[in-house]
Design a protein around this motif. Structure first.
Motif, PDB file in Angstrom:
ATOM      1  N   VAL A  79      80.572  45.981  40.489  1.00 57.26           N
ATOM      2  CA  VAL A  79      79.445  45.568  39.644  1.00 57.26           C
ATOM      3  C   VAL A  79      78.742  46.829  39.124  1.00 57.26           C
ATOM      4  O   VAL A  79      78.509  47.760  39.895  1.00 57.26           O
ATOM      5  N   PRO A  80      78.419  46.896  37.830  1.00 55.88           N
ATOM      6  CA  PRO A  80      77.755  48.085  37.288  1.00 55.88           C
ATOM      7  C   PRO A  80      76.430  48.372  37.980  1.00 55.88           C
ATOM      8  O   PRO A  80      75.780  47.463  38.508  1.00 55.88           O
ATOM      9  N   LYS A  81      76.037  49.644  37.963  1.00 57.31           N
ATOM     10  CA  LYS A  81      74.891  50.090  38.754  1.00 57.31           C
ATOM     11  C   LYS A  81      73.581  49.365  38.435  1.00 57.31           C
ATOM     12  O   LYS A  81      72.895  48.910  39.361  1.00 57.31           O
ATOM     13  N   PRO A  82      73.193  49.258  37.151  1.00 53.00           N
ATOM     14  CA  PRO A  82      71.901  48.592  36.866  1.00 53.00           C
ATOM     15  C   PRO A  82      71.882  47.156  37.376  1.00 53.00           C
ATOM     16  O   PRO A  82      70.897  46.712  37.983  1.00 53.00           O
ATOM     17  N   GLU A  83      72.994  46.477  37.175  1.00 46.14           N
ATOM     18  CA  GLU A  83      73.131  45.092  37.643  1.00 46.14           C
ATOM     19  C   GLU A  83      73.015  45.038  39.175  1.00 46.14           C
ATOM     20  O   GLU A  83      72.327  44.179  39.727  1.00 46.14           O
ATOM     21  N   THR A  84      73.658  45.995  39.851  1.00 43.48           N
ATOM     22  CA  THR A  84      73.581  46.056  41.310  1.00 43.48           C
ATOM     23  C   THR A  84      72.142  46.232  41.764  1.00 43.48           C
ATOM     24  O   THR A  84      71.666  45.534  42.658  1.00 43.48           O
ATOM     25  N   GLU A  85      71.445  47.177  41.118  1.00 46.59           N
ATOM     26  CA  GLU A  85      70.066  47.449  41.518  1.00 46.59           C
ATOM     27  C   GLU A  85      69.178  46.221  41.335  1.00 46.59           C
ATOM     28  O   GLU A  85      68.348  45.906  42.182  1.00 46.59           O
ATOM     29  N   ARG A  86      69.398  45.531  40.228  1.00 43.79           N
ATOM     30  CA  ARG A  86      68.613  44.333  39.947  1.00 43.79           C
ATOM     31  C   ARG A  86      68.858  43.279  41.024  1.00 43.79           C
ATOM     32  O   ARG A  86      67.938  42.670  41.559  1.00 43.79           O
ATOM     33  N   ARG A  87      70.140  43.108  41.349  1.00 42.12           N
ATOM     34  CA  ARG A  87      70.524  42.096  42.326  1.00 42.12           C
ATOM     35  C   ARG A  87      69.977  42.430  43.727  1.00 42.12           C
ATOM     36  O   ARG A  87      69.535  41.551  44.456  1.00 42.12           O
ATOM     37  N   VAL A  88      70.038  43.726  44.088  1.00 43.29           N
ATOM     38  CA  VAL A  88      69.535  44.146  45.401  1.00 43.29           C
ATOM     39  C   VAL A  88      68.041  43.834  45.502  1.00 43.29           C
ATOM     40  O   VAL A  88      67.567  43.275  46.497  1.00 43.29           O
ATOM     41  N   ALA A  89      67.302  44.171  44.434  1.00 41.70           N
ATOM     42  CA  ALA A  89      65.860  43.911  44.437  1.00 41.70           C
ATOM     43  C   ALA A  89      65.597  42.410  44.580  1.00 41.70           C
ATOM     44  O   ALA A  89      64.712  41.980  45.336  1.00 41.70           O
ATOM     45  N   GLU A  90      66.390  41.634  43.856  1.00 41.02           N
ATOM     46  CA  GLU A  90      66.242  40.176  43.907  1.00 41.02           C
ATOM     47  C   GLU A  90      66.483  39.660  45.328  1.00 41.02           C
ATOM     48  O   GLU A  90      65.718  38.841  45.852  1.00 41.02           O
ATOM     49  N   MET A  91      67.517  40.186  45.972  1.00 41.70           N
ATOM     50  CA  MET A  91      67.856  39.763  47.332  1.00 41.70           C
ATOM     51  C   MET A  91      66.759  40.167  48.326  1.00 41.70           C
ATOM     52  O   MET A  91      66.389  39.403  49.208  1.00 41.70           O
ATOM     53  N   LEU A  92      66.243  41.392  48.171  1.00 39.57           N
ATOM     54  CA  LEU A  92      65.200  41.847  49.092  1.00 39.57           C
ATOM     55  C   LEU A  92      63.938  41.010  48.925  1.00 39.57           C
ATOM     56  O   LEU A  92      63.212  40.761  49.883  1.00 39.57           O
ATOM     57  N   ASN A  93      63.692  40.554  47.698  1.00 39.85           N
ATOM     58  CA  ASN A  93      62.572  39.645  47.479  1.00 39.85           C
ATOM     59  C   ASN A  93      62.807  38.313  48.166  1.00 39.85           C
ATOM     60  O   ASN A  93      61.914  37.736  48.774  1.00 39.85           O
ATOM     61  N   LEU A  94      64.040  37.854  48.045  1.00 35.21           N
ATOM     62  CA  LEU A  94      64.404  36.556  48.622  1.00 35.21           C
ATOM     63  C   LEU A  94      64.159  36.536  50.134  1.00 35.21           C
ATOM     64  O   LEU A  94      63.700  35.544  50.687  1.00 35.21           O
ATOM     65  N   ILE A  95      64.471  37.656  50.799  1.00 35.51           N
ATOM     66  CA  ILE A  95      64.277  37.699  52.256  1.00 35.51           C
ATOM     67  C   ILE A  95      62.904  38.270  52.614  1.00 35.51           C
ATOM     68  O   ILE A  95      62.625  38.561  53.775  1.00 35.51           O
ATOM     69  N   LYS A  96      62.054  38.431  51.607  1.00 39.58           N
ATOM     70  CA  LYS A  96      60.673  38.874  51.803  1.00 39.58           C
ATOM     71  C   LYS A  96      60.577  40.249  52.458  1.00 39.58           C
ATOM     72  O   LYS A  96      59.695  40.502  53.266  1.00 39.58           O
ATOM     73  N   LEU A  97      61.505  41.154  52.087  1.00 37.07           N
ATOM     74  CA  LEU A  97      61.416  42.532  52.548  1.00 37.07           C
ATOM     75  C   LEU A  97      61.536  43.482  51.357  1.00 37.07           C
ATOM     76  O   LEU A  97      62.324  44.429  51.398  1.00 37.07           O
ATOM     77  N   PRO A  98      60.757  43.255  50.292  1.00 33.55           N
ATOM     78  CA  PRO A  98      60.969  44.039  49.069  1.00 33.55           C
ATOM     79  C   PRO A  98      60.719  45.539  49.263  1.00 33.55           C
ATOM     80  O   PRO A  98      61.275  46.342  48.539  1.00 33.55           O
ATOM     81  N   GLU A  99      59.918  45.900  50.257  1.00 33.24           N
ATOM     82  CA  GLU A  99      59.564  47.315  50.429  1.00 33.24           C
ATOM     83  C   GLU A  99      60.510  48.047  51.369  1.00 33.24           C
ATOM     84  O   GLU A  99      60.305  49.208  51.671  1.00 33.24           O
ATOM     85  N   PHE A 100      61.525  47.362  51.871  1.00 30.83           N
ATOM     86  CA  PHE A 100      62.300  47.929  52.972  1.00 30.83           C
ATOM     87  C   PHE A 100      63.623  48.562  52.549  1.00 30.83           C
ATOM     88  O   PHE A 100      64.399  48.984  53.391  1.00 30.83           O
ATOM     89  N   GLY A 101      63.862  48.624  51.219  1.00 25.48           N
ATOM     90  CA  GLY A 101      65.156  49.111  50.732  1.00 25.48           C
ATOM     91  C   GLY A 101      65.570  50.472  51.259  1.00 25.48           C
ATOM     92  O   GLY A 101      66.737  50.720  51.499  1.00 25.48           O
ATOM     93  N   GLY A 102      64.594  51.368  51.471  1.00 24.75           N
ATOM     94  CA  GLY A 102      64.930  52.725  51.858  1.00 24.75           C
ATOM     95  C   GLY A 102      65.078  52.933  53.354  1.00 24.75           C
ATOM     96  O   GLY A 102      65.428  54.018  53.809  1.00 24.75           O
ATOM     97  N   ARG A 103      64.812  51.896  54.130  1.00 22.84           N
ATOM     98  CA  ARG A 103      64.880  52.075  55.578  1.00 22.84           C
ATOM     99  C   ARG A 103      66.310  51.966  56.089  1.00 22.84           C
ATOM    100  O   ARG A 103      67.161  51.381  55.450  1.00 22.84           O
ATOM    101  N   TYR A 104      66.517  52.513  57.286  1.00 26.24           N
ATOM    102  CA  TYR A 104      67.802  52.355  57.959  1.00 26.24           C
ATOM    103  C   TYR A 104      67.720  51.185  58.937  1.00 26.24           C
ATOM    104  O   TYR A 104      66.629  50.863  59.424  1.00 26.24           O
ATOM    105  N   PRO A 105      68.845  50.572  59.227  1.00 20.54           N
ATOM    106  CA  PRO A 105      68.828  49.407  60.119  1.00 20.54           C
ATOM    107  C   PRO A 105      68.088  49.649  61.436  1.00 20.54           C
ATOM    108  O   PRO A 105      67.362  48.769  61.898  1.00 20.54           O
ATOM    109  N   TYR A 106      68.257  50.864  62.021  1.00 24.89           N
ATOM    110  CA  TYR A 106      67.613  51.077  63.320  1.00 24.89           C
ATOM    111  C   TYR A 106      66.087  51.120  63.222  1.00 24.89           C
ATOM    112  O   TYR A 106      65.399  51.108  64.228  1.00 24.89           O
ATOM    113  N   GLN A 107      65.579  51.161  61.994  1.00 29.74           N
ATOM    114  CA  GLN A 107      64.118  51.160  61.827  1.00 29.74           C
ATOM    115  C   GLN A 107      63.565  49.752  61.649  1.00 29.74           C
ATOM    116  O   GLN A 107      62.396  49.590  61.332  1.00 29.74           O
TER     117      GLN A 107
END
Ligand code: ADP
Ligand code: MG
Lengths: 354, 261
Positions: free
Chosen positions: A107-135
């Motif tokens: 999937v092209p990069k802009p589309e990927t970024e849009r989709r990732v943001a959408e997914m993070l919103n869906l799970i109500k963690l929009p601010e957590f994109g930069g964190r690592y799982p152990y955090q």
């Protein structure tokens, strides 16, 4: 079912000499939420893994959206999977985890970024994109795992005991969240659990499994109120079981200890002398007579537990003990232990287990 | 009292280890009569043969590391994932180089790959280099395999693999994007150990007659007075630098995920 989206037909699986799944059949409708419920080791995961493609059935067929996928590799099935242990990639950030499937699909990069943001919103963690799982906490990790599974828009979502590793409070809130996300996306879902409350609360239908077989398939209401087998009746919900002997099959007379019950039309196929298990849910039994209750038994109060809104009373009936629940009523004090008591119920609520 | 004994033992041990080093370093600085100087080091570094052999060994070490990683990581991964029953066998095989002397390996190679054999690798310099790299890989195998296997144990490779597969990934993607990055620290520590081994190795290089650093060390040692000590100090420095880098990398690496069980 008119339009089965997932069809599991006569699937069998053995590992060496041991058969783990026997003749498993199931049709799942488009957008349906089906739970596999059963004790540990009954083959739930194995069936799920065959749908996902991680195990190949020893025989039988699996069809998704009209296409036979029985021998298709897991990475060609377009199925989202969520594991009990989260299984987030530890070296990737939350956003990179969610983007993984999209990247693989090219999937092209802009589309990927849009989709990732959408997914993070869906799970109500929009601010957590930069964190690592152990955090993240366990519940947050599992939500990210859900987002990662859903990001590539899979045709089917499989969840294998996704809540088992979480503590009780998170378990309940996340299970409601999973259900609401599933409804929002309308994605066909199979949810594996050994927790009957979990299965009853979120499923469209439940498959109760035991010993590699589907014991019963039905809505939570059917499974709870009309269990088809003794196993289902015992596994789902609390149950009082009374052992009885048929004294007259034609008129439906059953003897329990020294008392007799009349159960017209419930003893099809039984004959005098047959042993029967009669089961009752605690909430279907009343203390004393009640309108609509056509059967009663005499006993003695054995135990009283005041639980607040509900009072759980145990009544001894000669041979056995039954639990029943009554609502707290501020003007009537609960019965006392040792008192003689009559219990009543509707013979319609009585489950005859053969 | 017990503490005193422990400390005495520790100091004694340290002395046994450190004194020769101090003596050697002191000697390497004493080329000029009466004062300490780096003359021996200057002489070593000015020697074109030093630069040639050292460069040769560094390049060989890098090739050995790449080859070793490509050999060991997929093997250890595959064994853990698909053939866990075979793990003890594979582990035993990887330990063989510890009990088989390098000289046996090299004579085996020469017999198998000599100019009149079916695969005359020793016939050309490049062929011999390849052979030497195989030998180095074998010598480093016990360390590399253990490091990588330990790294793999720290992550749930089976579930991570399945997660990646369900997201559409094939084996190459899984290996490059999921497995390798997560055992990177282990791979690096294996790599530094390999580097240290290759830089100082003598037997293989000497018997295959390649211009490596190990034989050069030996040559200088036999013919000069102060320079061998300087070289030994340099080699020690390189080895310790590798060890230090392993520590640093291990510390800088991202922390492991919170395990759920
Ligand atoms: N790869 C395997 N090899 C042998 N036996 C297995 C394998 N996977 C599962 N089993 C066995 O199959 C049975 C069902 O396992 P599973 O499907 O994981 O049960 P559940 O998920 O309901 O707890 C268990 O008895 C388990 O030991
Ligand atoms: Mg399971």
């Amino acid at each position: 079912m008119t339009d089965p989206f997932l069809q599991i037909e006569h699937v069998r699986k053995s590992f060496g000499p041991t058969t783990v799944v026997e003749d498993f059949n199931l049709d799942v409708g488009r957008g349906e939420f089906v739970s596999f419920l059963g004790p540990s080791g009954c083959g739930k995961t194995t069936v799920l893994r065959m749908v996902a493609g991680f195990e190949e059935p020893s025989s039988g067929r699996i069809v998704i959206g009209g296409k036979d996928v029985t021998h298709l590799k897991p990475n060609q099935r377009n199925i989202g999977m969520v594991f009990q242990a989260y299984a987030l990639f530890p070296n990737l950030t939350v956003a990179q985890n969610v983007a993984f499937g999209l990247k693989v699909a090219g999937v092209p990069k802009p589309e990927t970024e849009r989709r990732v943001a959408e997914m993070l919103n869906l799970i109500k963690l929009p601010e957590f994109g930069g964190r690592y799982p152990y955090q993240l906490s366990g519940g947050q990790q599992q939500r990210v795992a859900l987002a990662r599974a859903l990001a590539p828009k899979p045709k089917l979502l499989l969840l294998d005991e996704p809540l088992s590793a979480l503590d009780a409070k998170v378990r309940v809130s996340l299970r409601d969240e999973i259900r609401s996300i599933q409804k929002e996306l309308g994605i066909t879902t199979i949810f594996v659990t050994h927790d009957q409350e979990e299965a009853l609360s979120i499923s469209d239908r439940i498959v109760v499994m035991y010993g590699g077989k589907a014991e019963q398939v039905g809505t939570p209401f059917e499974i709870y109120n009309r269990p088809a087998t003794k196993f289902v009746a015992n596994f789902v919900g609390t149950l009082n079981v009374l052992e009885g002997v048929v004294s007259d099959a034609a008129s439906g007379k059953v003897r329990i200890d020294s008392q007799e019950l009349s159960l017209k039309g419930k003893l099809n196929g039984s004959k005098a002398g047959d042993r029967l298990s009669l089961a009752l849910r605690p909430e279907t039994i009343a203390l004393g007579p009640k309108p609509g209750h056509d059967a009663s038994l005499q006993g003695q109060i054995a135990d009283v537990h005041f639980l607040g809104s509900v009072i759980r009373v145990r009544v001894g009936l000669g041979g056995g003990v039954v639990s029943l629940d009554t609502f707290n009523n501020s003007s009537t004090p609960p019965p006392t232990v040792g008192e003689r008591a009559e219990i009543s119920f509707s013979s319609n609520d009585l489950l005859v287990l053969h | 009292m017990k503490r005193a004994i422990a400390w005495t033992a520790f100091l004694l041990g340290s002395l046994i280890f450190i004194l020769p080093l101090v003596g050697m370093t002191e000697f390497s600085l004493s080329m000029r009569r009466g004062v300490y100087s780096f003359d021996a080091y200057a002489s070593v570094l000015a020697d074109p043969q030093f630069r040639e052999t050292f460069t040769y060994s560094v390049v060989m070490a890098l090739f050995t590391i790449v080859f070793g990683v490509l050999l060991v990581v997929p093997t250890a991964y595959w064994v853990r994932l698909k053939m866990p029953a075979l793990r003890p066998v594979v582990e035993f095989i990887t330990l063989m180089p510890l009990v088989i002397p390098a000289i046996v390996i090299v004579f085996g190679y020469i017999r198998l790959y000599n100019t009149s054999s079916w695969l005359p690798l020793t016939g050309t310099a490049m062929g011999t280099n390849v052979l030497l790299m195989f030998g180095y890989t074998a010598l480093a195998l016990p360390y590399m395999y253990r490091a990588v296997d330990t790294g793999l144990r720290a992550i749930d490779i089976a579930t991570l693999t399945e997660a990646a597969q369900s997201l559409g990934a094939g084996w190459t993607t899984i290996f490059a994007k999921v497995i390798l990055p997560n055992v990177f620290v282990a791979v690096l520590s294996g790599a530094f150990l390999t580097f240290a081994i290759v830089i100082g190795e003598f037997t293989l290089a000497a018997l295959l007659n390649r211009p490596a650093f190990g034989p050069y060390l030996q040559l200088v040692g036999a013919n000069k007075a102060y320079e061998p000590s300087a070289l030994a100090v340099i080699s020690f420095g390189i080895t310790w630098l590798c060890m230090g880098l392993i520590q640093i990398v291990a510390r800088l690496a991202p922390k492991p995920p919170a395990q759920s069980h």
